[in-house]
Design an enzyme around this catalytic site. Structure first.
Site, PDB file in Angstrom:
ATOM      1  N   GLY A 153      68.843  67.880 122.818  1.00 33.01           N
ATOM      2  CA  GLY A 153      70.122  68.903 123.992  1.00 33.01           C
ATOM      3  C   GLY A 153      69.680  68.367 124.724  1.00 33.01           C
ATOM      4  O   GLY A 153      69.951  68.943 125.904  1.00 33.01           O
TER       5      GLY A 153
ATOM      6  N   SER B 138      71.365  65.912 127.379  1.00 33.48           N
ATOM      7  CA  SER B 138      72.810  66.324 127.670  1.00 33.48           C
ATOM      8  C   SER B 138      73.217  66.933 129.023  1.00 33.48           C
ATOM      9  O   SER B 138      74.656  67.066 129.523  1.00 33.48           O
ATOM     10  CB  SER B 138      73.392  64.978 127.195  1.00 33.48           C
ATOM     11  OG  SER B 138      73.731  66.320 126.036  1.00 33.48           O
ATOM     12  N   ARG B 139      72.716  68.517 128.258  1.00 33.22           N
ATOM     13  CA  ARG B 139      73.540  69.685 129.403  1.00 33.22           C
ATOM     14  C   ARG B 139      72.839  70.184 129.394  1.00 33.22           C
ATOM     15  O   ARG B 139      71.592  71.238 128.664  1.00 33.22           O
ATOM     16  CB  ARG B 139      74.651  69.339 128.516  1.00 33.22           C
ATOM     17  CG  ARG B 139      75.162  70.338 127.737  1.00 33.22           C
ATOM     18  CD  ARG B 139      76.412  71.060 127.504  1.00 33.22           C
ATOM     19  NE  ARG B 139      75.788  72.088 126.000  1.00 33.22           N
ATOM     20  CZ  ARG B 139      76.817  72.824 124.872  1.00 33.22           C
ATOM     21  NH1 ARG B 139      78.079  71.539 125.079  1.00 33.22           N
ATOM     22  NH2 ARG B 139      76.886  73.346 124.283  1.00 33.22           N
TER      23      ARG B 139
ATOM     24  N   ASN C 140      64.325  71.184 122.073  1.00 36.24           N
ATOM     25  CA  ASN C 140      65.948  72.240 122.644  1.00 36.24           C
ATOM     26  C   ASN C 140      66.902  72.552 122.793  1.00 36.24           C
ATOM     27  O   ASN C 140      67.397  73.479 122.997  1.00 36.24           O
ATOM     28  CB  ASN C 140      65.840  71.472 123.997  1.00 36.24           C
ATOM     29  CG  ASN C 140      66.847  72.482 125.332  1.00 36.24           C
ATOM     30  OD1 ASN C 140      67.060  73.372 125.668  1.00 36.24           O
ATOM     31  ND2 ASN C 140      67.826  71.586 125.319  1.00 36.24           N
TER      32      ASN C 140
ATOM     33  N   SER D  29      63.716  82.044 122.265  1.00 39.63           N
ATOM     34  CA  SER D  29      64.009  82.805 122.884  1.00 39.63           C
ATOM     35  C   SER D  29      63.746  84.364 123.205  1.00 39.63           C
ATOM     36  O   SER D  29      62.573  84.410 122.265  1.00 39.63           O
ATOM     37  CB  SER D  29      65.639  83.332 122.386  1.00 39.63           C
ATOM     38  OG  SER D  29      66.702  83.857 123.086  1.00 39.63           O
TER      39      SER D  29
ATOM     40  N   TYR E 255      69.967  83.927 114.746  1.00 45.36           N
ATOM     41  CA  TYR E 255      69.840  83.177 115.619  1.00 45.36           C
ATOM     42  C   TYR E 255      68.311  83.895 116.252  1.00 45.36           C
ATOM     43  O   TYR E 255      67.287  83.688 116.287  1.00 45.36           O
ATOM     44  CB  TYR E 255      70.674  83.288 117.195  1.00 45.36           C
ATOM     45  CG  TYR E 255      70.000  83.127 118.528  1.00 45.36           C
ATOM     46  CD1 TYR E 255      70.022  81.639 118.837  1.00 45.36           C
ATOM     47  CD2 TYR E 255      69.615  83.876 120.250  1.00 45.36           C
ATOM     48  CE1 TYR E 255      69.984  81.324 119.844  1.00 45.36           C
ATOM     49  CE2 TYR E 255      69.244  82.986 121.037  1.00 45.36           C
ATOM     50  CZ  TYR E 255      69.409  82.116 120.959  1.00 45.36           C
ATOM     51  OH  TYR E 255      69.277  80.863 122.323  1.00 45.36           O
TER      52      TYR E 255
ATOM     53  N   ALA F 291      66.144  85.045 113.908  1.00 50.04           N
ATOM     54  CA  ALA F 291      65.102  85.138 112.805  1.00 50.04           C
ATOM     55  C   ALA F 291      65.174  83.390 113.250  1.00 50.04           C
ATOM     56  O   ALA F 291      63.646  82.886 113.360  1.00 50.04           O
ATOM     57  CB  ALA F 291      66.052  84.535 112.016  1.00 50.04           C
TER      58      ALA F 291
ATOM     59  N   LYS G 126      64.531  82.463 116.083  1.00 45.51           N
ATOM     60  CA  LYS G 126      64.210  81.863 117.469  1.00 45.51           C
ATOM     61  C   LYS G 126      62.809  82.004 117.192  1.00 45.51           C
ATOM     62  O   LYS G 126      61.365  81.924 117.657  1.00 45.51           O
ATOM     63  CB  LYS G 126      64.639  82.032 119.303  1.00 45.51           C
ATOM     64  CG  LYS G 126      65.660  81.345 119.058  1.00 45.51           C
ATOM     65  CD  LYS G 126      65.585  79.737 119.715  1.00 45.51           C
ATOM     66  CE  LYS G 126      66.381  79.687 119.660  1.00 45.51           C
ATOM     67  NZ  LYS G 126      66.630  77.534 120.564  1.00 45.51           N
TER      68      LYS G 126
ATOM     69  N   ILE H  75      70.106  82.896 131.378  1.00 43.36           N
ATOM     70  CA  ILE H  75      69.661  80.795 132.006  1.00 43.36           C
ATOM     71  C   ILE H  75      71.670  80.978 131.896  1.00 43.36           C
ATOM     72  O   ILE H  75      71.878  80.740 131.116  1.00 43.36           O
ATOM     73  CB  ILE H  75      69.199  80.111 131.430  1.00 43.36           C
ATOM     74  CG1 ILE H  75      67.960  80.455 130.682  1.00 43.36           C
ATOM     75  CG2 ILE H  75      69.354  79.145 131.901  1.00 43.36           C
ATOM     76  CD1 ILE H  75      66.900  81.412 131.639  1.00 43.36           C
TER      77      ILE H  75
HETATM   78  P1  NAI Z   1      73.589  73.882 125.155  1.00 44.24           P
HETATM   79  O1  NAI Z   1      74.981  74.845 124.664  1.00 44.24           O
HETATM   80  O2  NAI Z   1      74.218  73.996 127.289  1.00 44.24           O
HETATM   81  O3  NAI Z   1      72.213  73.050 125.204  1.00 44.24           O
HETATM   82  C1  NAI Z   1      72.796  72.918 123.952  1.00 44.24           C
HETATM   83  C2  NAI Z   1      72.210  71.897 123.736  1.00 44.24           C
HETATM   84  O4  NAI Z   1      71.912  70.961 121.930  1.00 44.24           O
HETATM   85  C3  NAI Z   1      73.299  70.846 123.472  1.00 44.24           C
HETATM   86  O5  NAI Z   1      73.479  69.781 124.593  1.00 44.24           O
HETATM   87  C4  NAI Z   1      73.953  70.483 122.201  1.00 44.24           C
HETATM   88  O6  NAI Z   1      74.507  68.929 122.284  1.00 44.24           O
HETATM   89  C5  NAI Z   1      72.860  70.388 121.447  1.00 44.24           C
HETATM   90  N1  NAI Z   1      72.589  69.889 119.906  1.00 44.24           N
HETATM   91  C6  NAI Z   1      73.140  71.472 119.225  1.00 44.24           C
HETATM   92  N2  NAI Z   1      72.958  71.517 118.160  1.00 44.24           N
HETATM   93  C7  NAI Z   1      73.115  70.226 118.512  1.00 44.24           C
HETATM   94  C8  NAI Z   1      72.487  69.535 116.657  1.00 44.24           C
HETATM   95  N3  NAI Z   1      72.652  69.895 115.371  1.00 44.24           N
HETATM   96  N4  NAI Z   1      71.561  68.072 116.744  1.00 44.24           N
HETATM   97  C9  NAI Z   1      71.158  67.529 118.501  1.00 44.24           C
HETATM   98  N5  NAI Z   1      71.250  67.870 119.237  1.00 44.24           N
HETATM   99  C10 NAI Z   1      71.984  69.931 118.828  1.00 44.24           C
HETATM  100  O7  NAI Z   1      72.897  75.066 125.930  1.00 44.24           O
HETATM  101  P2  NAI Z   1      71.296  76.115 126.155  1.00 44.24           P
HETATM  102  O8  NAI Z   1      71.582  77.121 127.336  1.00 44.24           O
HETATM  103  O9  NAI Z   1      70.738  74.960 127.078  1.00 44.24           O
HETATM  104  O10 NAI Z   1      70.675  75.830 125.447  1.00 44.24           O
HETATM  105  C11 NAI Z   1      68.893  74.506 125.238  1.00 44.24           C
HETATM  106  C12 NAI Z   1      68.299  75.512 124.154  1.00 44.24           C
HETATM  107  O11 NAI Z   1      67.625  76.832 124.995  1.00 44.24           O
HETATM  108  C13 NAI Z   1      69.134  76.637 123.020  1.00 44.24           C
HETATM  109  O12 NAI Z   1      68.087  76.078 121.912  1.00 44.24           O
HETATM  110  C14 NAI Z   1      69.142  77.832 123.115  1.00 44.24           C
HETATM  111  O13 NAI Z   1      69.192  78.565 122.240  1.00 44.24           O
HETATM  112  C15 NAI Z   1      67.986  78.362 123.928  1.00 44.24           C
HETATM  113  N6  NAI Z   1      67.607  79.743 124.900  1.00 44.24           N
HETATM  114  C16 NAI Z   1      68.834  79.523 125.439  1.00 44.24           C
HETATM  115  C17 NAI Z   1      69.738  80.663 127.054  1.00 44.24           C
HETATM  116  C18 NAI Z   1      70.274  80.609 127.622  1.00 44.24           C
HETATM  117  O14 NAI Z   1      70.732  81.590 128.404  1.00 44.24           O
HETATM  118  N7  NAI Z   1      71.272  79.662 127.952  1.00 44.24           N
HETATM  119  C19 NAI Z   1      67.920  81.691 126.463  1.00 44.24           C
HETATM  120  C20 NAI Z   1      67.388  81.740 125.907  1.00 44.24           C
HETATM  121  C21 NAI Z   1      67.385  80.461 124.936  1.00 44.24           C
END
Ligand code: NAI
Length: 242
Positions: A11, A13-14, A90, A142, A155, A157, A159, A188
């Site tokens: 994950g 790329s963003r 991630n 998380s 979610y 469960a 994490k 975040i």
């Molecule tokens: P986001 O939605 O911006 O990024 C998630 C990334 O995971 C994306 O690049 C997406 O393409 C990739 N992804 C999703 N399903 C996939 C799959 N089946 N195979 C490969 N890649 C896949 O979200 P964010 O906020 O950057 O989250 C990153 C991590 O941090 C996640 O695990 C999220 O649960 C965790 N997190 C985020 C929080 C937040 O407040 N943003 C808080 C706590 C944890």
């Protein structure tokens, strides 16, 4: 410094993943960026870190929930980069809903990506870590996995599962010199949380603001080179889960 190390970031790329890619590259690591959706975004960040930090970078499309696809991707990264030294799990999704009406598919999908995805990557990278007599695994959990959250049973469960996975792998691979830790972010500011800005939960953060992806990336970079830290969960949450 991470010069000479190869990092694989899912994950990447963003959001938080992209911040992690930039941070590890800024410390000299070569980076394999695993992405699910936008090839353009993944190629763009690879280009950026090559130009900015002079590291090697490559983008790999892979659904982390798919055991065979992950195996193929890790093999390709090994062929291109020689090995993997740092694995950052991630990639993650949410499919929120109340428990009384949550769809079975929504439960399964979130577990498959968030928990099984981390397992799949660890499973296929472990042989490389053992061969290298070292490595760092960093799983993004998380605070929801620690505190729970109404409307996020699936979610939470997944994490919480990531934390159990982290501690078991840490114990199992410690004799091989491999560390395994988790980072538990709070709220975040990314695409995943764009609707939460004005929620009561965001208002209850002791430090009074949402976190930045770069602040999570700092913790990941620390764990990537901390040789005497394993099985731990670092909370980067503005104090919300103390
Ligand atoms: P986001 O939605 O911006 O990024 C998630 C990334 O995971 C994306 O690049 C997406 O393409 C990739 N992804 C999703 N399903 C996939 C799959 N089946 N195979 C490969 N890649 C896949 O979200 P964010 O906020 O950057 O989250 C990153 C991590 O941090 C996640 O695990 C999220 O649960 C965790 N997190 C985020 C929080 C937040 O407040 N943003 C808080 C706590 C944890």
């Amino acid at each position: 410094m991470l010069k000479g190390k190869v990092a694989l970031v899912t994950g990447g790329s963003r959001g938080i993943g992209a911040a992690v890619v930039r941070k590890l590259a800024s410390q000299g690591a070569d980076v394999a960026v695993v992405y699910a959706g936008s090839e353009e975004a993944a190629e763009a960040i690879c280009r950026e870190i090559r130009e900015e930090y002079g590291v090697k970078a490559g983008a790999y499309r892979c659904n982390v929930a798919d055991f065979a696809e992950v195996k193929q991707t890790v093999n390709q990264v090994k062929a291109d980069f020689g090995t993997v030294n740092i694995l950052v799990n991630n990639a993650g999704i949410t499919k929120d809903g109340l428990i009384a009406t949550m769809k079975e598919q929504d439960f399964d999908d979130v577990i498959s990506v968030n928990l099984k995805g981390a397992f799949n990557m660890i499973r296929h990278c472990t042989g490389l870590f053992i061969r290298n007599r070292g490595g760092s695994i960093i799983n993004i959990s998380s605070v929801t996995g620690i505190m729970g959250n109404a409307g996020q049973a699936n979610y939470a469960a997944s994490k919480a599962g990531v934390i159990g996975l982290t501690k078991s792998v840490a114990r199992e691979l410690a004799p091989r010199g491999v560390t395994c830790n988790a980072v538990a972010p709070g709220f975040i500011d990314t695409d995943m949380t764009k609707e939460l800005h004005d929620s009561p939960l965001a208002a209850s953060i002791p430090l009074g603001r949402m976190g930045k992806p770069e602040e999570v990336a700092e913790a990941v970079a620390y764990l990537a080179s901390a040789g005497y830290v394993t099985g731990t969960v670092i909370q980067v949450d503005g104090g919300i889960a103390m």
